[in-house]
Write a protein that holds these residues in place. Sequence first.
Motif, PDB file in Angstrom:
ATOM      1  N   GLN A  87      47.686  44.199  40.867  1.00 37.47           N
ATOM      2  CA  GLN A  87      46.686  44.857  41.700  1.00 37.47           C
ATOM      3  C   GLN A  87      46.827  46.361  41.544  1.00 37.47           C
ATOM      4  N   MET A  88      45.705  47.047  41.430  1.00 38.86           N
ATOM      5  CA  MET A  88      45.701  48.510  41.345  1.00 38.86           C
ATOM      6  C   MET A  88      45.288  49.058  42.705  1.00 38.86           C
ATOM      7  N   PHE A  89      46.171  49.860  43.295  1.00 36.16           N
ATOM      8  CA  PHE A  89      45.873  50.569  44.527  1.00 36.16           C
ATOM      9  C   PHE A  89      45.546  52.007  44.153  1.00 36.16           C
ATOM     10  N   CYS A  90      44.428  52.507  44.608  1.00 34.42           N
ATOM     11  CA  CYS A  90      44.057  53.885  44.291  1.00 34.42           C
ATOM     12  C   CYS A  90      43.291  54.451  45.488  1.00 34.42           C
ATOM     13  N   ASP A  91      43.958  55.295  46.246  1.00 28.36           N
ATOM     14  CA  ASP A  91      43.334  55.861  47.446  1.00 28.36           C
ATOM     15  C   ASP A  91      42.186  56.811  47.133  1.00 28.36           C
ATOM     16  N   ASP A  92      42.307  57.550  46.034  1.00 29.80           N
ATOM     17  CA  ASP A  92      41.322  58.586  45.716  1.00 29.80           C
ATOM     18  C   ASP A  92      40.070  58.074  45.014  1.00 29.80           C
ATOM     19  N   GLU A 140      29.926  45.657  40.536  1.00 29.66           N
ATOM     20  CA  GLU A 140      29.225  46.103  39.332  1.00 29.66           C
ATOM     21  C   GLU A 140      28.645  47.510  39.422  1.00 29.66           C
ATOM     22  N   ASP A 141      28.467  48.057  40.610  1.00 28.46           N
ATOM     23  CA  ASP A 141      27.882  49.392  40.706  1.00 28.46           C
ATOM     24  C   ASP A 141      28.895  50.493  40.389  1.00 28.46           C
ATOM     25  N   GLY A 142      30.127  50.126  40.190  1.00 35.34           N
ATOM     26  CA  GLY A 142      31.165  51.106  39.885  1.00 35.34           C
ATOM     27  C   GLY A 142      31.210  51.473  38.408  1.00 35.34           C
ATOM     28  N   LEU A 143      32.201  52.240  38.056  1.00 34.68           N
ATOM     29  CA  LEU A 143      32.392  52.699  36.689  1.00 34.68           C
ATOM     30  C   LEU A 143      32.843  51.560  35.776  1.00 34.68           C
ATOM     31  N   TYR A 144      33.608  50.604  36.318  1.00 37.28           N
ATOM     32  CA  TYR A 144      34.183  49.521  35.532  1.00 37.28           C
ATOM     33  C   TYR A 144      33.471  48.203  35.801  1.00 37.28           C
ATOM     34  N   SER A 145      33.630  47.248  34.874  1.00 36.92           N
ATOM     35  CA  SER A 145      33.074  45.912  35.086  1.00 36.92           C
ATOM     36  C   SER A 145      34.185  44.864  34.975  1.00 36.92           C
ATOM     37  N   ASP A 146      34.019  43.768  35.682  1.00 45.27           N
ATOM     38  CA  ASP A 146      34.982  42.670  35.632  1.00 45.27           C
ATOM     39  C   ASP A 146      35.069  42.129  34.215  1.00 45.27           C
ATOM     40  N   PHE A 147      36.225  41.550  33.864  1.00 47.56           N
ATOM     41  CA  PHE A 147      36.345  40.986  32.529  1.00 47.56           C
ATOM     42  C   PHE A 147      37.355  39.848  32.462  1.00 47.56           C
ATOM     43  N   ARG A 179      40.115  50.363  41.774  1.00 48.04           N
ATOM     44  CA  ARG A 179      40.866  49.285  42.430  1.00 48.04           C
ATOM     45  C   ARG A 179      40.482  47.924  41.850  1.00 48.04           C
ATOM     46  N   TYR A 180      41.492  47.131  41.519  1.00 48.00           N
ATOM     47  CA  TYR A 180      41.223  45.803  40.972  1.00 48.00           C
ATOM     48  C   TYR A 180      42.328  44.822  41.333  1.00 48.00           C
ATOM     49  N   GLN A 181      42.015  43.542  41.119  1.00 44.56           N
ATOM     50  CA  GLN A 181      42.991  42.459  41.181  1.00 44.56           C
ATOM     51  C   GLN A 181      42.901  41.703  39.861  1.00 44.56           C
ATOM     52  N   TYR A 216      50.665  33.730  24.891  1.00 47.95           N
ATOM     53  CA  TYR A 216      49.218  33.751  25.107  1.00 47.95           C
ATOM     54  C   TYR A 216      48.995  33.886  26.606  1.00 47.95           C
ATOM     55  N   GLU A 217      48.118  34.833  26.995  1.00 51.76           N
ATOM     56  CA  GLU A 217      47.879  35.098  28.409  1.00 51.76           C
ATOM     57  C   GLU A 217      46.379  35.194  28.695  1.00 51.76           C
ATOM     58  N   PRO A 218      45.759  34.099  29.121  1.00 53.80           N
ATOM     59  CA  PRO A 218      44.367  34.177  29.568  1.00 53.80           C
ATOM     60  C   PRO A 218      44.324  34.607  31.036  1.00 53.80           C
ATOM     61  N   GLY A 219      43.253  35.294  31.412  1.00 55.93           N
ATOM     62  CA  GLY A 219      43.134  35.715  32.804  1.00 55.93           C
ATOM     63  C   GLY A 219      41.820  36.394  33.093  1.00 55.93           C
ATOM     64  N   ILE A 220      41.744  36.952  34.295  1.00 57.63           N
ATOM     65  CA  ILE A 220      40.535  37.646  34.743  1.00 57.63           C
ATOM     66  C   ILE A 220      40.933  38.858  35.572  1.00 57.63           C
ATOM     67  N   ARG A 221      40.171  39.952  35.397  1.00 62.97           N
ATOM     68  CA  ARG A 221      40.352  41.144  36.230  1.00 62.97           C
ATOM     69  C   ARG A 221      39.066  41.376  37.001  1.00 62.97           C
ATOM     70  N   ASN A 222      39.194  41.498  38.322  1.00 62.17           N
ATOM     71  CA  ASN A 222      38.054  41.743  39.198  1.00 62.17           C
ATOM     72  C   ASN A 222      38.195  43.121  39.828  1.00 62.17           C
ATOM     73  N   TYR A 223      37.206  43.972  39.579  1.00 63.38           N
ATOM     74  CA  TYR A 223      37.178  45.278  40.225  1.00 63.38           C
ATOM     75  C   TYR A 223      36.567  45.109  41.603  1.00 63.38           C
ATOM     76  N   LEU A 224      37.233  45.656  42.611  1.00 68.27           N
ATOM     77  CA  LEU A 224      36.868  45.391  43.997  1.00 68.27           C
ATOM     78  C   LEU A 224      35.568  46.062  44.413  1.00 68.27           C
ATOM     79  N   LYS A 225      35.185  47.156  43.781  1.00 65.94           N
ATOM     80  CA  LYS A 225      33.939  47.839  44.147  1.00 65.94           C
ATOM     81  C   LYS A 225      32.715  47.071  43.657  1.00 65.94           C
TER      82      LYS A 225
END
Length: 109
Positions: A7-12, A52-59, A17-19, A41-50
């Motif tokens: 998990q990424m914690f980012c106050d600013d 799709e309207d944010g800078l990043y997209s889930d993948f 922020r993601y999980q 081998y490591e399959p997985g998913i990253r979800n950005y908490l903000k």
Amino acid sequence: LEPRYAQMFCDDFEEERYQEYSIITGFELMTSDKFWLIFSYEPGIRNYLKGEDGLYSDFYLNRLSLMGSISVYKEISADLFIIHDPERHTRKEDDFSITLISLSLSKQF
């Protein structure tokens, strides 16, 4: 088999922020000090908490790695490291992949 959570914690910057959820599997092959090989081998998913309207997209991720060493002559060994980390995003234009390949010869003293 190892489940992982990050998990990424980012106050600013809320958009960073993601999980991330993944599971890693692999094998190790060792035959004394003359040869060894490790694969994972490591399959997985990253979800950005903000969202799709944010800078990043889930993948989805599919990390592959390979490390190994083989004795080629007396105290000289060939060492290999490969990692491949493709990302498949919900926004296709964000798709990304990185690959690193390292090969070296080592002499033991």
